[in-house]
Design a protein around this motif. Structure first.
Motif: not given
Ligand code: PHE
Length: 451
Positions: A24, A106, A225
Protein backbone atom coordinates in the motif's frame (compact mmCIF):
# COMPACT_ATOMS: atom_id res chain seq x y z
CA UNK A 1 -4.33 -20.13 28.13
CA UNK A 2 -1.31 -17.82 28.28
CA UNK A 3 -1.57 -15.04 25.66
CA UNK A 4 1.53 -13.76 23.89
CA UNK A 5 2.79 -10.20 24.28
CA UNK A 6 5.27 -7.95 22.53
CA UNK A 7 8.43 -7.82 24.62
CA UNK A 8 9.12 -4.10 24.21
CA UNK A 9 7.80 -0.84 22.82
CA UNK A 10 10.32 -1.12 19.99
CA UNK A 11 9.07 -4.61 19.20
CA UNK A 12 5.47 -3.40 19.02
CA UNK A 13 6.41 -0.42 16.87
CA UNK A 14 8.34 -2.59 14.41
CA UNK A 15 5.49 -5.10 14.21
CA UNK A 16 2.76 -2.48 13.82
CA UNK A 17 4.85 -0.41 11.40
CA UNK A 18 5.61 -3.64 9.56
CA UNK A 19 1.88 -4.22 9.21
CA UNK A 20 1.16 -0.67 8.11
CA UNK A 21 4.08 -0.31 5.72
CA UNK A 22 3.32 -2.60 2.84
CA UNK A 23 2.54 -2.69 -0.84
CA UNK A 24 0.00 0.00 0.00
CA UNK A 25 2.82 2.41 0.79
CA UNK A 26 5.41 1.44 -1.76
CA UNK A 27 3.15 0.51 -4.63
CA UNK A 28 -0.33 2.06 -4.35
CA UNK A 29 0.53 5.35 -2.71
CA UNK A 30 3.11 6.49 -5.30
CA UNK A 31 1.07 5.27 -8.25
CA UNK A 32 -2.15 6.81 -6.94
CA UNK A 33 -0.26 10.03 -6.43
CA UNK A 34 1.15 9.98 -9.94
CA UNK A 35 -2.31 9.41 -11.39
CA UNK A 36 -4.13 12.01 -9.35
CA UNK A 37 -2.45 15.33 -9.31
CA UNK A 38 0.89 14.74 -7.59
CA UNK A 39 1.31 16.96 -4.54
CA UNK A 40 -2.44 17.65 -4.38
CA UNK A 41 -3.13 14.00 -3.65
CA UNK A 42 -0.34 13.95 -1.08
CA UNK A 43 -1.92 16.89 0.74
CA UNK A 44 -5.42 15.40 0.80
CA UNK A 45 -3.96 12.10 1.96
CA UNK A 46 -2.12 13.76 4.84
CA UNK A 47 -5.22 15.65 5.96
CA UNK A 48 -7.38 12.51 5.86
CA UNK A 49 -4.81 10.46 7.73
CA UNK A 50 -4.82 13.03 10.48
CA UNK A 51 -8.59 13.63 10.52
CA UNK A 52 -9.91 10.11 10.07
CA UNK A 53 -7.31 7.38 9.99
CA UNK A 54 -5.44 8.30 13.16
CA UNK A 55 -8.63 8.52 15.29
CA UNK A 56 -9.83 5.20 13.85
CA UNK A 57 -6.43 3.65 14.55
CA UNK A 58 -6.73 4.79 18.16
CA UNK A 59 -10.15 3.14 18.38
CA UNK A 60 -8.71 -0.22 17.37
CA UNK A 61 -5.62 0.04 19.57
CA UNK A 62 -7.61 0.97 22.66
CA UNK A 63 -10.20 -1.77 22.20
CA UNK A 64 -7.43 -4.30 21.71
CA UNK A 65 -5.33 -3.30 24.66
CA UNK A 66 -8.33 -3.02 26.97
CA UNK A 67 -9.88 -6.39 26.15
CA UNK A 68 -6.70 -8.39 25.42
CA UNK A 69 -8.68 -10.49 22.95
CA UNK A 70 -9.00 -11.42 19.31
CA UNK A 71 -11.27 -9.17 17.26
CA UNK A 72 -14.52 -11.10 17.80
CA UNK A 73 -13.88 -11.72 21.50
CA UNK A 74 -12.86 -8.10 22.04
CA UNK A 75 -16.09 -6.61 20.71
CA UNK A 76 -18.07 -9.24 22.55
CA UNK A 77 -16.43 -8.17 25.82
CA UNK A 78 -17.48 -4.56 25.17
CA UNK A 79 -21.05 -5.49 24.28
CA UNK A 80 -23.65 -4.60 26.88
CA UNK A 81 -26.91 -6.04 25.61
CA UNK A 82 -28.44 -8.34 23.00
CA UNK A 83 -28.23 -5.78 20.22
CA UNK A 84 -24.59 -4.90 20.77
CA UNK A 85 -23.75 -8.59 21.11
CA UNK A 86 -25.10 -9.24 17.63
CA UNK A 87 -23.27 -6.18 16.32
CA UNK A 88 -20.07 -7.52 17.92
CA UNK A 89 -20.42 -10.77 15.96
CA UNK A 90 -21.08 -8.92 12.71
CA UNK A 91 -18.21 -6.49 12.98
CA UNK A 92 -15.81 -9.03 14.52
CA UNK A 93 -16.45 -11.81 12.03
CA UNK A 94 -16.54 -9.17 9.29
CA UNK A 95 -13.01 -8.24 10.30
CA UNK A 96 -11.84 -11.88 10.24
CA UNK A 97 -13.40 -12.34 6.81
CA UNK A 98 -12.05 -9.08 5.38
CA UNK A 99 -8.52 -9.68 6.69
CA UNK A 100 -8.62 -13.09 5.02
CA UNK A 101 -9.95 -11.64 1.76
CA UNK A 102 -7.20 -9.03 1.72
CA UNK A 103 -4.55 -11.64 2.36
CA UNK A 104 -5.91 -13.82 -0.43
CA UNK A 105 -5.29 -11.20 -3.13
CA UNK A 106 -2.29 -9.60 -1.43
CA UNK A 107 -0.45 -12.95 -1.47
CA UNK A 108 -0.82 -13.06 -5.25
CA UNK A 109 0.77 -9.65 -5.71
CA UNK A 110 3.45 -10.55 -3.17
CA UNK A 111 4.09 -13.72 -5.20
CA UNK A 112 4.86 -11.54 -8.25
CA UNK A 113 7.42 -9.69 -6.13
CA UNK A 114 9.07 -12.97 -5.13
CA UNK A 115 9.25 -14.20 -8.70
CA UNK A 116 10.81 -10.94 -9.92
CA UNK A 117 13.24 -11.08 -7.02
CA UNK A 118 14.65 -14.25 -8.56
CA UNK A 119 15.04 -12.77 -12.06
CA UNK A 120 18.52 -11.29 -11.46
CA UNK A 121 19.55 -14.58 -9.87
CA UNK A 122 18.48 -16.40 -13.03
CA UNK A 123 20.33 -13.82 -15.14
CA UNK A 124 23.58 -14.15 -13.21
CA UNK A 125 23.49 -17.91 -13.44
CA UNK A 126 22.58 -17.76 -17.13
CA UNK A 127 19.34 -19.69 -16.64
CA UNK A 128 17.45 -18.10 -19.53
CA UNK A 129 14.64 -20.63 -19.45
CA UNK A 130 14.06 -19.92 -15.77
CA UNK A 131 14.07 -16.19 -16.43
CA UNK A 132 11.37 -16.52 -19.05
CA UNK A 133 9.28 -18.66 -16.71
CA UNK A 134 9.67 -16.22 -13.82
CA UNK A 135 8.30 -13.28 -15.79
CA UNK A 136 5.92 -15.27 -17.98
CA UNK A 137 2.86 -15.56 -15.73
CA UNK A 138 -0.44 -14.15 -17.00
CA UNK A 139 -4.15 -14.68 -16.42
CA UNK A 140 -4.09 -17.21 -19.25
CA UNK A 141 -0.95 -18.89 -17.94
CA UNK A 142 -1.10 -18.58 -14.15
CA UNK A 143 1.09 -21.58 -13.20
CA UNK A 144 3.99 -19.56 -11.81
CA UNK A 145 1.61 -17.07 -10.18
CA UNK A 146 0.10 -19.91 -8.24
CA UNK A 147 3.50 -21.34 -7.32
CA UNK A 148 4.80 -18.09 -5.86
CA UNK A 149 1.52 -17.32 -4.11
CA UNK A 150 1.88 -20.66 -2.34
CA UNK A 151 5.53 -19.95 -1.41
CA UNK A 152 4.54 -16.57 -0.01
CA UNK A 153 1.63 -18.07 1.93
CA UNK A 154 4.01 -20.68 3.36
CA UNK A 155 6.45 -17.97 4.52
CA UNK A 156 3.59 -16.06 6.15
CA UNK A 157 2.37 -19.20 7.91
CA UNK A 158 5.87 -20.07 9.11
CA UNK A 159 6.25 -16.75 10.91
CA UNK A 160 2.73 -16.73 12.38
CA UNK A 161 3.15 -20.32 13.59
CA UNK A 162 6.00 -19.11 15.80
CA UNK A 163 3.79 -16.72 17.76
CA UNK A 164 3.97 -13.12 18.87
CA UNK A 165 7.44 -12.67 20.27
CA UNK A 166 9.37 -15.29 18.32
CA UNK A 167 7.47 -14.86 15.08
CA UNK A 168 5.84 -11.47 14.49
CA UNK A 169 8.11 -9.36 16.67
CA UNK A 170 11.38 -11.05 15.83
CA UNK A 171 10.85 -10.99 12.07
CA UNK A 172 9.43 -7.48 11.96
CA UNK A 173 12.37 -6.16 13.99
CA UNK A 174 14.77 -7.80 11.56
CA UNK A 175 13.00 -6.91 8.36
CA UNK A 176 11.86 -3.33 8.96
CA UNK A 177 15.35 -1.83 9.38
CA UNK A 178 16.46 -3.67 6.20
CA UNK A 179 13.47 -2.21 4.41
CA UNK A 180 14.44 1.30 5.39
CA UNK A 181 18.07 0.73 4.38
CA UNK A 182 17.09 -0.61 0.96
CA UNK A 183 14.64 2.22 0.38
CA UNK A 184 17.20 4.91 1.14
CA UNK A 185 19.95 3.27 -0.90
CA UNK A 186 17.62 2.97 -3.90
CA UNK A 187 16.49 6.60 -3.64
CA UNK A 188 20.07 7.83 -3.58
CA UNK A 189 20.90 5.79 -6.66
CA UNK A 190 17.79 6.82 -8.63
CA UNK A 191 18.19 10.50 -7.78
CA UNK A 192 21.57 10.50 -9.48
CA UNK A 193 20.13 9.29 -12.80
CA UNK A 194 19.02 11.57 -15.64
CA UNK A 195 15.29 12.33 -15.58
CA UNK A 196 14.89 11.97 -11.80
CA UNK A 197 14.37 15.69 -11.20
CA UNK A 198 11.46 15.84 -13.60
CA UNK A 199 9.86 13.01 -11.66
CA UNK A 200 10.41 14.81 -8.40
CA UNK A 201 8.57 17.80 -9.82
CA UNK A 202 5.57 15.76 -10.94
CA UNK A 203 5.47 14.19 -7.48
CA UNK A 204 5.73 17.28 -5.37
CA UNK A 205 4.19 20.16 -7.31
CA UNK A 206 0.44 20.04 -6.59
CA UNK A 207 -2.01 20.20 -9.44
CA UNK A 208 -5.22 21.27 -7.72
CA UNK A 209 -7.40 20.69 -10.79
CA UNK A 210 -7.65 17.07 -9.74
CA UNK A 211 -9.18 17.68 -6.32
CA UNK A 212 -12.78 16.47 -6.28
CA UNK A 213 -14.93 13.80 -4.66
CA UNK A 214 -13.14 10.99 -6.47
CA UNK A 215 -9.74 12.07 -5.32
CA UNK A 216 -10.94 12.42 -1.74
CA UNK A 217 -12.46 8.98 -1.88
CA UNK A 218 -9.39 7.30 -3.21
CA UNK A 219 -7.21 9.14 -0.69
CA UNK A 220 -9.46 7.93 2.15
CA UNK A 221 -9.32 4.34 0.95
CA UNK A 222 -5.58 4.67 0.65
CA UNK A 223 -5.26 6.07 4.18
CA UNK A 224 -7.32 3.23 5.71
CA UNK A 225 -5.61 0.49 3.77
CA UNK A 226 -2.20 1.90 4.49
CA UNK A 227 -2.72 1.97 8.27
CA UNK A 228 -4.17 -1.58 8.13
CA UNK A 229 -7.49 -0.30 9.52
CA UNK A 230 -10.94 -1.78 9.56
CA UNK A 231 -10.03 -5.47 9.68
CA UNK A 232 -8.98 -5.89 13.30
CA UNK A 233 -5.25 -6.10 12.61
CA UNK A 234 -4.40 -3.11 14.74
CA UNK A 235 -6.88 -4.25 17.36
CA UNK A 236 -5.15 -7.62 17.64
CA UNK A 237 -1.68 -6.09 17.72
CA UNK A 238 -2.93 -3.69 20.39
CA UNK A 239 -4.11 -6.68 22.39
CA UNK A 240 -0.50 -7.88 22.69
CA UNK A 241 0.61 -4.51 24.05
CA UNK A 242 1.54 -3.91 27.65
CA UNK A 243 -0.70 -1.71 29.80
CA UNK A 244 2.28 0.51 30.63
CA UNK A 245 2.35 2.26 27.27
CA UNK A 246 1.12 5.73 26.37
CA UNK A 247 -1.33 4.76 23.63
CA UNK A 248 -2.05 8.12 21.94
CA UNK A 249 1.67 8.71 21.58
CA UNK A 250 2.40 5.24 20.24
CA UNK A 251 -0.46 5.55 17.78
CA UNK A 252 0.83 8.90 16.61
CA UNK A 253 4.34 7.53 16.09
CA UNK A 254 2.87 4.71 14.09
CA UNK A 255 0.84 7.01 11.86
CA UNK A 256 3.90 9.20 11.31
CA UNK A 257 6.11 6.26 10.38
CA UNK A 258 3.49 4.99 7.96
CA UNK A 259 2.94 8.34 6.27
CA UNK A 260 6.67 9.03 6.31
CA UNK A 261 7.51 5.80 4.52
CA UNK A 262 4.71 6.21 1.99
CA UNK A 263 5.99 9.69 1.22
CA UNK A 264 9.59 8.47 1.00
CA UNK A 265 8.58 5.61 -1.31
CA UNK A 266 7.12 8.24 -3.63
CA UNK A 267 10.59 9.78 -3.83
CA UNK A 268 11.75 6.47 -5.29
CA UNK A 269 8.95 5.30 -7.56
CA UNK A 270 7.94 8.47 -9.38
CA UNK A 271 11.47 9.69 -10.15
CA UNK A 272 12.31 6.11 -11.25
CA UNK A 273 9.43 6.32 -13.71
CA UNK A 274 10.93 9.42 -15.29
CA UNK A 275 14.41 7.94 -15.29
CA UNK A 276 12.88 5.11 -17.30
CA UNK A 277 11.42 7.68 -19.68
CA UNK A 278 14.79 9.37 -20.10
CA UNK A 279 16.21 5.93 -20.89
CA UNK A 280 13.68 5.53 -23.70
CA UNK A 281 10.78 3.61 -22.09
CA UNK A 282 7.21 4.70 -22.75
CA UNK A 283 5.67 5.77 -19.42
CA UNK A 284 2.37 7.16 -20.63
CA UNK A 285 -0.56 5.11 -21.85
CA UNK A 286 -3.66 6.86 -23.22
CA UNK A 287 -2.34 10.21 -22.08
CA UNK A 288 -1.87 9.36 -18.41
CA UNK A 289 1.01 7.83 -16.49
CA UNK A 290 1.23 4.06 -16.53
CA UNK A 291 0.22 2.85 -13.08
CA UNK A 292 -0.58 -0.36 -11.25
CA UNK A 293 0.99 -3.69 -12.21
CA UNK A 294 2.39 -2.43 -15.52
CA UNK A 295 4.43 0.21 -13.74
CA UNK A 296 6.03 -2.24 -11.33
CA UNK A 297 6.26 -5.30 -13.58
CA UNK A 298 7.03 -3.69 -16.95
CA UNK A 299 8.33 -0.14 -16.74
CA UNK A 300 10.70 -0.62 -13.82
CA UNK A 301 12.15 -3.95 -15.04
CA UNK A 302 12.87 -2.27 -18.40
CA UNK A 303 14.64 0.48 -16.53
CA UNK A 304 16.74 -2.02 -14.56
CA UNK A 305 17.64 -3.79 -17.79
CA UNK A 306 18.84 -0.55 -19.37
CA UNK A 307 21.23 -0.05 -16.46
CA UNK A 308 23.47 -2.96 -17.43
CA UNK A 309 24.96 -5.18 -14.76
CA UNK A 310 24.37 -2.78 -11.87
CA UNK A 311 20.71 -3.00 -12.91
CA UNK A 312 20.63 -6.58 -11.66
CA UNK A 313 21.68 -5.44 -8.22
CA UNK A 314 19.20 -2.56 -8.26
CA UNK A 315 16.44 -4.87 -9.40
CA UNK A 316 17.24 -7.39 -6.67
CA UNK A 317 17.24 -4.63 -4.03
CA UNK A 318 13.96 -3.25 -5.33
CA UNK A 319 12.06 -6.53 -5.30
CA UNK A 320 13.59 -7.45 -1.95
CA UNK A 321 12.18 -4.18 -0.62
CA UNK A 322 8.75 -5.05 -2.04
CA UNK A 323 8.81 -8.62 -0.74
CA UNK A 324 9.79 -7.53 2.78
CA UNK A 325 7.12 -4.85 2.85
CA UNK A 326 4.54 -7.43 1.77
CA UNK A 327 5.61 -10.10 4.25
CA UNK A 328 5.50 -7.97 7.40
CA UNK A 329 1.98 -6.89 6.34
CA UNK A 330 0.70 -10.31 5.40
CA UNK A 331 1.64 -11.81 8.78
CA UNK A 332 -0.51 -9.17 10.46
CA UNK A 333 -3.47 -10.13 8.25
CA UNK A 334 -3.12 -13.83 9.03
CA UNK A 335 -2.89 -13.12 12.76
CA UNK A 336 -6.53 -11.88 12.70
CA UNK A 337 -8.15 -15.25 11.84
CA UNK A 338 -5.46 -17.22 13.68
CA UNK A 339 -5.95 -15.42 17.00
CA UNK A 340 -9.70 -15.88 16.59
CA UNK A 341 -9.41 -19.63 15.99
CA UNK A 342 -7.04 -20.05 18.94
CA UNK A 343 -9.18 -18.18 21.42
CA UNK A 344 -12.62 -19.15 20.19
CA UNK A 345 -12.04 -22.86 19.56
CA UNK A 346 -9.10 -23.56 21.87
CA UNK A 347 -6.87 -24.69 18.98
CA UNK A 348 -3.09 -24.71 19.23
CA UNK A 349 -1.32 -21.92 17.34
CA UNK A 350 0.11 -24.35 14.81
CA UNK A 351 -3.23 -25.95 14.11
CA UNK A 352 -4.98 -22.58 13.81
CA UNK A 353 -2.27 -21.35 11.44
CA UNK A 354 -2.58 -24.43 9.26
CA UNK A 355 -6.35 -24.17 9.05
CA UNK A 356 -6.56 -20.43 8.38
CA UNK A 357 -3.52 -20.49 6.07
CA UNK A 358 -4.78 -23.33 3.90
CA UNK A 359 -8.29 -21.93 3.62
CA UNK A 360 -6.89 -18.58 2.51
CA UNK A 361 -4.49 -20.23 0.08
CA UNK A 362 -7.39 -22.20 -1.38
CA UNK A 363 -9.26 -18.96 -1.92
CA UNK A 364 -6.13 -17.32 -3.41
CA UNK A 365 -5.90 -20.23 -5.84
CA UNK A 366 -9.48 -19.69 -6.90
CA UNK A 367 -8.61 -16.05 -7.61
CA UNK A 368 -5.39 -16.93 -9.47
CA UNK A 369 -7.23 -19.30 -11.81
CA UNK A 370 -10.14 -16.90 -12.35
CA UNK A 371 -8.05 -13.79 -12.27
CA UNK A 372 -9.96 -11.57 -14.67
CA UNK A 373 -13.29 -12.00 -12.94
CA UNK A 374 -12.23 -12.29 -9.29
CA UNK A 375 -9.10 -10.29 -8.50
CA UNK A 376 -10.47 -6.76 -8.87
CA UNK A 377 -13.79 -7.76 -7.36
CA UNK A 378 -12.30 -9.20 -4.16
CA UNK A 379 -9.83 -6.35 -3.81
CA UNK A 380 -12.52 -3.70 -4.25
CA UNK A 381 -15.07 -5.35 -1.99
CA UNK A 382 -12.54 -5.73 0.80
CA UNK A 383 -10.73 -2.41 0.61
CA UNK A 384 -13.24 0.09 -0.76
CA UNK A 385 -16.36 -1.14 1.03
CA UNK A 386 -15.66 -3.48 3.95
CA UNK A 387 -12.63 -1.73 5.43
CA UNK A 388 -14.20 1.73 5.90
CA UNK A 389 -17.52 0.19 6.95
CA UNK A 390 -15.93 -1.96 9.64
CA UNK A 391 -13.68 0.96 10.60
CA UNK A 392 -16.85 2.95 11.32
CA UNK A 393 -18.06 -0.08 13.29
CA UNK A 394 -15.02 0.03 15.60
CA UNK A 395 -15.53 3.76 16.16
CA UNK A 396 -19.19 3.14 17.02
CA UNK A 397 -18.21 0.50 19.57
CA UNK A 398 -15.80 2.91 21.23
CA UNK A 399 -18.13 5.90 21.10
CA UNK A 400 -21.55 4.40 21.79
CA UNK A 401 -21.16 1.07 23.52
CA UNK A 402 -18.09 1.43 25.70
CA UNK A 403 -18.78 3.38 28.87
CA UNK A 404 -16.99 6.75 28.60
CA UNK A 405 -15.34 6.61 32.04
CA UNK A 406 -14.09 3.12 31.58
CA UNK A 407 -12.72 4.15 28.18
CA UNK A 408 -10.85 7.11 29.61
CA UNK A 409 -9.43 5.09 32.49
CA UNK A 410 -8.32 2.37 30.12
CA UNK A 411 -6.40 4.78 27.87
CA UNK A 412 -4.84 6.52 30.85
CA UNK A 413 -3.65 3.26 32.35
CA UNK A 414 0.13 3.36 32.47
CA UNK A 415 0.16 6.98 31.31
CA UNK A 416 -1.95 9.09 33.73
CA UNK A 417 -0.79 12.33 32.06
CA UNK A 418 -2.98 11.44 29.06
CA UNK A 419 -6.06 12.28 31.15
CA UNK A 420 -5.40 16.01 30.87
CA UNK A 421 -4.15 15.99 27.31
CA UNK A 422 -5.76 17.67 24.35
CA UNK A 423 -6.23 14.21 22.86
CA UNK A 424 -8.55 13.23 25.70
CA UNK A 425 -10.55 16.43 25.38
CA UNK A 426 -11.25 15.91 21.70
CA UNK A 427 -10.95 12.29 20.69
CA UNK A 428 -13.74 10.52 22.68
CA UNK A 429 -16.39 12.84 21.27
CA UNK A 430 -14.76 12.98 17.89
CA UNK A 431 -14.67 9.23 17.49
CA UNK A 432 -18.30 9.01 18.61
CA UNK A 433 -19.81 11.45 16.13
CA UNK A 434 -17.46 12.68 13.45
CA UNK A 435 -15.53 9.58 12.52
CA UNK A 436 -18.44 7.25 11.80
CA UNK A 437 -20.46 10.05 10.20
CA UNK A 438 -17.65 11.11 7.88
CA UNK A 439 -16.75 7.57 6.94
CA UNK A 440 -20.37 6.70 6.17
CA UNK A 441 -20.75 9.91 4.19
CA UNK A 442 -17.79 9.09 2.01
CA UNK A 443 -19.08 5.54 1.53
CA UNK A 444 -22.52 6.80 0.62
CA UNK A 445 -20.82 8.93 -1.99
CA UNK A 446 -19.05 5.91 -3.44
CA UNK A 447 -22.25 3.96 -3.63
CA UNK A 448 -23.81 6.96 -5.28
CA UNK A 449 -26.57 7.02 -2.71
CA UNK A 450 -26.98 10.73 -3.28
CA UNK A 451 -27.66 10.17 -6.97
N1 PHE B 1 -1.20 -1.70 5.48
C1 PHE B 1 -0.85 -2.68 4.50
C2 PHE B 1 -0.24 -1.97 3.30
O1 PHE B 1 -0.08 -0.80 3.28
C3 PHE B 1 -2.03 -3.50 4.07
C4 PHE B 1 -2.84 -4.10 5.18
C5 PHE B 1 -4.22 -3.95 5.19
C6 PHE B 1 -2.24 -4.84 6.19
C7 PHE B 1 -4.99 -4.51 6.19
C8 PHE B 1 -3.01 -5.42 7.19
C9 PHE B 1 -4.37 -5.26 7.20
O2 PHE B 1 0.11 -2.60 2.34
Amino acid sequence: MQRGQFSSRFGFLMAAAGSAVGLGNIWSFPTNTAESGGGAFVLVYLVLTFLLAYPALMAELTIGRHTQSNVVGALDKLATGPFSRIAAKFVGLGGVLTASMILSFYAIVAGWMLSYLLVPVAQVTGATGAEAWLTGGSPANPGNWWFFTAIFAALTMMIIGKGIENGIEKWSSRLMPSLLGLLIALIIYVMMQPGAMKGLQVYLVPNFDHIGPNLILSALGQAFFSLSLGVGTMLVYGSYLSKQENLPKLGASLALIDVGIAFTAGLLIIPALFVAEAAGTEIYADGSLIAGPDLILQVLPKLFESMGSIGMLVSFAFFALMSIAALTSSISMLEVPVSYLIERFGLSRNRATQIAGSLILAFSSLIVFNFASLFGLVADLATVYFEPLLGAGFCIFVGWIWNRNSLINSIAEGAPEVKDSLFMKIWPTYVKFFCPALILLVLAQTLNLFG
